[in-house]
Design a protein around this motif. Structure first.
Motif, PDB file in Angstrom:
ATOM      1  N   GLY A   5     105.417 -47.126   9.370  1.00  0.00           N
ATOM      2  CA  GLY A   5     105.027 -48.577   9.726  1.00  0.00           C
ATOM      3  C   GLY A   5     104.488 -48.863  10.886  1.00  0.00           C
ATOM      4  O   GLY A   5     103.614 -49.552  11.008  1.00  0.00           O
ATOM      5  N   LEU A   6     104.984 -48.212  11.926  1.00  0.00           N
ATOM      6  CA  LEU A   6     104.558 -48.614  13.166  1.00  0.00           C
ATOM      7  C   LEU A   6     102.845 -47.968  13.451  1.00  0.00           C
ATOM      8  O   LEU A   6     102.053 -48.589  14.186  1.00  0.00           O
ATOM      9  N   PHE A   7     102.703 -46.806  12.877  1.00  0.00           N
ATOM     10  CA  PHE A   7     101.371 -46.200  13.068  1.00  0.00           C
ATOM     11  C   PHE A   7     100.323 -47.182  12.505  1.00  0.00           C
ATOM     12  O   PHE A   7      99.160 -47.392  12.839  1.00  0.00           O
ATOM     13  N   PRO A  38      91.329 -48.426  17.179  1.00  0.00           N
ATOM     14  CA  PRO A  38      90.752 -47.199  16.090  1.00  0.00           C
ATOM     15  C   PRO A  38      91.549 -46.050  15.881  1.00  0.00           C
ATOM     16  O   PRO A  38      92.546 -45.789  16.559  1.00  0.00           O
ATOM     17  N   LEU A  39      91.376 -45.429  14.689  1.00  0.00           N
ATOM     18  CA  LEU A  39      92.090 -44.305  14.188  1.00  0.00           C
ATOM     19  C   LEU A  39      92.274 -43.210  15.404  1.00  0.00           C
ATOM     20  O   LEU A  39      93.469 -42.793  15.567  1.00  0.00           O
ATOM     21  N   GLY A  40      91.171 -42.894  16.189  1.00  0.00           N
ATOM     22  CA  GLY A  40      91.199 -41.761  16.973  1.00  0.00           C
ATOM     23  C   GLY A  40      92.171 -41.893  18.247  1.00  0.00           C
ATOM     24  O   GLY A  40      93.203 -41.323  18.568  1.00  0.00           O
ATOM     25  N   PRO A  41      92.017 -43.094  18.805  1.00  0.00           N
ATOM     26  CA  PRO A  41      92.968 -43.543  20.007  1.00  0.00           C
ATOM     27  C   PRO A  41      94.475 -43.554  19.320  1.00  0.00           C
ATOM     28  O   PRO A  41      95.207 -43.311  20.186  1.00  0.00           O
ATOM     29  N   ALA A  42      94.616 -44.165  18.098  1.00  0.00           N
ATOM     30  CA  ALA A  42      95.864 -44.360  17.805  1.00  0.00           C
ATOM     31  C   ALA A  42      96.665 -43.042  17.459  1.00  0.00           C
ATOM     32  O   ALA A  42      97.779 -42.836  17.847  1.00  0.00           O
ATOM     33  N   VAL A  43      96.085 -41.983  16.978  1.00  0.00           N
ATOM     34  CA  VAL A  43      96.615 -40.657  16.814  1.00  0.00           C
ATOM     35  C   VAL A  43      96.709 -40.028  18.132  1.00  0.00           C
ATOM     36  O   VAL A  43      97.778 -39.158  18.307  1.00  0.00           O
ATOM     37  N   THR A  44      95.827 -40.401  18.836  1.00  0.00           N
ATOM     38  CA  THR A  44      95.948 -39.741  20.468  1.00  0.00           C
ATOM     39  C   THR A  44      97.362 -40.108  21.130  1.00  0.00           C
ATOM     40  O   THR A  44      97.850 -39.345  21.774  1.00  0.00           O
ATOM     41  N   LEU A  45      97.513 -41.533  21.081  1.00  0.00           N
ATOM     42  CA  LEU A  45      98.623 -42.012  21.670  1.00  0.00           C
ATOM     43  C   LEU A  45      99.989 -41.579  20.826  1.00  0.00           C
ATOM     44  O   LEU A  45     100.986 -41.141  21.491  1.00  0.00           O
ATOM     45  N   GLU A  46      99.966 -41.496  19.592  1.00  0.00           N
ATOM     46  CA  GLU A  46     101.048 -41.160  19.112  1.00  0.00           C
ATOM     47  C   GLU A  46     101.450 -39.640  19.090  1.00  0.00           C
ATOM     48  O   GLU A  46     102.605 -39.381  19.156  1.00  0.00           O
ATOM     49  N   GLY A  48      91.518 -43.020  29.548  1.00  0.00           N
ATOM     50  CA  GLY A  48      92.319 -44.331  29.808  1.00  0.00           C
ATOM     51  C   GLY A  48      92.230 -45.290  28.526  1.00  0.00           C
ATOM     52  O   GLY A  48      91.396 -45.157  27.628  1.00  0.00           O
ATOM     53  N   PHE A  49      93.344 -45.956  28.231  1.00  0.00           N
ATOM     54  CA  PHE A  49      93.386 -46.951  27.205  1.00  0.00           C
ATOM     55  C   PHE A  49      93.435 -48.514  27.688  1.00  0.00           C
ATOM     56  O   PHE A  49      93.774 -49.088  26.767  1.00  0.00           O
ATOM     57  N   SER A  50      92.830 -48.649  28.705  1.00  0.00           N
ATOM     58  CA  SER A  50      92.800 -50.180  29.083  1.00  0.00           C
ATOM     59  C   SER A  50      92.127 -51.080  28.442  1.00  0.00           C
ATOM     60  O   SER A  50      92.192 -52.331  28.078  1.00  0.00           O
ATOM     61  N   GLY A  51      91.313 -50.643  27.637  1.00  0.00           N
ATOM     62  CA  GLY A  51      90.600 -51.543  26.580  1.00  0.00           C
ATOM     63  C   GLY A  51      90.953 -51.871  25.255  1.00  0.00           C
ATOM     64  O   GLY A  51      90.349 -52.412  24.448  1.00  0.00           O
ATOM     65  N   LEU A  52      91.937 -51.172  25.070  1.00  0.00           N
ATOM     66  CA  LEU A  52      92.618 -51.360  23.629  1.00  0.00           C
ATOM     67  C   LEU A  52      93.711 -52.530  23.787  1.00  0.00           C
ATOM     68  O   LEU A  52      94.240 -52.936  24.683  1.00  0.00           O
ATOM     69  N   ASP A  53      93.996 -53.140  22.492  1.00  0.00           N
ATOM     70  CA  ASP A  53      94.994 -54.107  22.222  1.00  0.00           C
ATOM     71  C   ASP A  53      96.390 -53.405  22.690  1.00  0.00           C
ATOM     72  O   ASP A  53      96.743 -52.238  21.924  1.00  0.00           O
ATOM     73  N   PRO A  54      96.955 -54.156  23.800  1.00  0.00           N
ATOM     74  CA  PRO A  54      98.500 -53.562  24.139  1.00  0.00           C
ATOM     75  C   PRO A  54      99.401 -53.450  22.993  1.00  0.00           C
ATOM     76  O   PRO A  54     100.005 -52.798  23.156  1.00  0.00           O
ATOM     77  N   ALA A  77     101.250 -50.318  22.005  1.00  0.00           N
ATOM     78  CA  ALA A  77     102.833 -50.207  21.874  1.00  0.00           C
ATOM     79  C   ALA A  77     103.250 -49.560  20.531  1.00  0.00           C
ATOM     80  O   ALA A  77     104.232 -48.727  20.234  1.00  0.00           O
ATOM     81  N   PHE A  78     102.618 -50.069  19.457  1.00  0.00           N
ATOM     82  CA  PHE A  78     102.791 -49.671  17.967  1.00  0.00           C
ATOM     83  C   PHE A  78     102.642 -48.082  18.005  1.00  0.00           C
ATOM     84  O   PHE A  78     103.399 -47.312  17.518  1.00  0.00           O
ATOM     85  N   ALA A  79     101.548 -47.483  18.521  1.00  0.00           N
ATOM     86  CA  ALA A  79     101.082 -46.150  18.391  1.00  0.00           C
ATOM     87  C   ALA A  79     102.176 -45.213  19.178  1.00  0.00           C
ATOM     88  O   ALA A  79     102.544 -44.268  18.718  1.00  0.00           O
ATOM     89  N   LEU A  80     102.626 -45.987  20.561  1.00  0.00           N
ATOM     90  CA  LEU A  80     103.714 -45.095  21.186  1.00  0.00           C
ATOM     91  C   LEU A  80     105.048 -45.080  20.610  1.00  0.00           C
ATOM     92  O   LEU A  80     105.802 -44.094  20.788  1.00  0.00           O
TER      93      LEU A  80
END
Length: 318
Positions: free
Chosen positions: A109-111, A119-127, A162-168, A172-175
């Motif tokens: 659900g969070l992912f 985007p998919l790449g940064p989401a998996v990177t954070l996860e 860095g991930f400053s340009g992403l939706d916070p 948070a959901f990815a983490l």
């Protein structure tokens, strides 16, 4: 593919060992050590291509709808194939499988809430920071800290430094998904030791599907019953749930959690590849370098595990 008829016992360090390991130098000895690694890699490829397909499906039913179809179809498939026994399990067995199911539902659900925003790449990177953190906490060998650090460097490089340009909110959901991924690893291993074959996985998937069903119905309603949508969701379920979770559960019977967690650092590389092939997302030079780093880290983790297994089988080995 065959599976052990009973779970193998764990040691105090959290490792799972074969009850009858192959003799050193025997043809099956090396295969027995590397086999779980192949299962993990196959599962990772399957789940990332399934995730890329899921991104294309979100416009039809939303993130919660995709997760609902994925978990529901996976639960039905696994329950039919495994036909797990509902009786004869202890309270601790049921507690483990329920927590495993909760972690699975939360992780999914969070992912998907995350990839709906970033985007998919940064989401998996954070996860993947969740499994990497687990590898540091679970490992008792200094060399594994080196592989974890190398993989972490690759993870941040893949994120562009860095991930400053992403939706916070997406970050948070990815983490949060990463934290649940770490819990998934722990309770997948425990479930594999308590239940034969993939019975525990089937029961946990049913728990996850029941927990998520009301959320999917509230968000998507009758859209979930559209034949095309459901067929695509079923494909996502097979690629992202049935195959990878089964393969990972079997692998965790033979690999320590720390080595498995470092192998999960390959996920951003696999996600980038799936994004390129399915979503037409090109790779930059820094992303290619990041992929190389995480592959080196994962290969180092595998070689460490193989060497430790050989030392254990050699007279005088620790």
């Amino acid at each position: 593919m065959t599976t052990p008829s009973a779970a193998t016992p764990s040691t105090a360090s959290g490792q799972v060992h074969d009850p009858a390991p192959a003799q050193a130098g025997a043809p099956g000895g090396r295969r027995g050590t590397l086999g779980p690694v192949g299962l993990v890699l196959a599962g990772g490829i399957s789940v990332q291509f399934g995730g890329a397909l899921a991104v294309t499906l979100m416009s039809r039913v939303g993130a919660l709808g995709v997760v609902t179809i994925r978990l529901l179809v996976a639960a039905v498939v696994l329950m039919v194939l495994c036909r797990p026994r509902l009786r004869g399990h202890s309270r601790a067995d049921w507690g483990t499988v329920i927590v495993f199911g909760v972690a699975m539902a939360a992780m999914n659900g969070l992912f998907y809430q995350s990839v709906a925003r970033i985007p998919l790449g940064p989401a998996v990177t954070l996860e993947v920071l969740g499994p990497l953190t687990l590898s540091v906490l679970a490992s008792r060998r200094a060399i594994n800290l080196v592989w974890a650090a190398l993989a972490l460097a690759g993870v941040f490089l893949l994120g562009g430094g860095g991930f400053s340009g992403l939706d916070p909110v997406g970050v948070a959901f990815a983490l949060g998904a990463g934290a649940m991924w770490a819990a998934y690893i722990v309770f997948s291993a425990r479930t594999g030791r308590r239940f034969p074959q993939a019975d525990g996985l089937a029961l946990a998937m049913a728990v996850a599907a029941l927990l998520f069903l009301p959320l999917g119905v509230l968000e998507s309603g009758a859209k979930l019953l559209n034949p095309t949508t459901f067929a695509l969701g079923a494909a996502v379920a097979v690629l992202s749930s049935v195959l990878p979770y089964t393969l990972e559960l079997l692998a965790l019977r033979r690999l320590p959690a720390s080595t498995f967690a470092i192998l999960m650092s390959l996920e951003p590389a696999l996600a980038a590849t799936a994004g390129f092939l399915v979503l037409d997302q090109a790779l930059a030079a820094t992303e290619a370098a990041a992929i190389a780093l995480v592959i080196v880290a994962s290969m180092g983790a595998v070689r460490t595990q193989v060497g430790r297994g050989r030392a254990r089988k050699t007279p005088g080995g620790s």
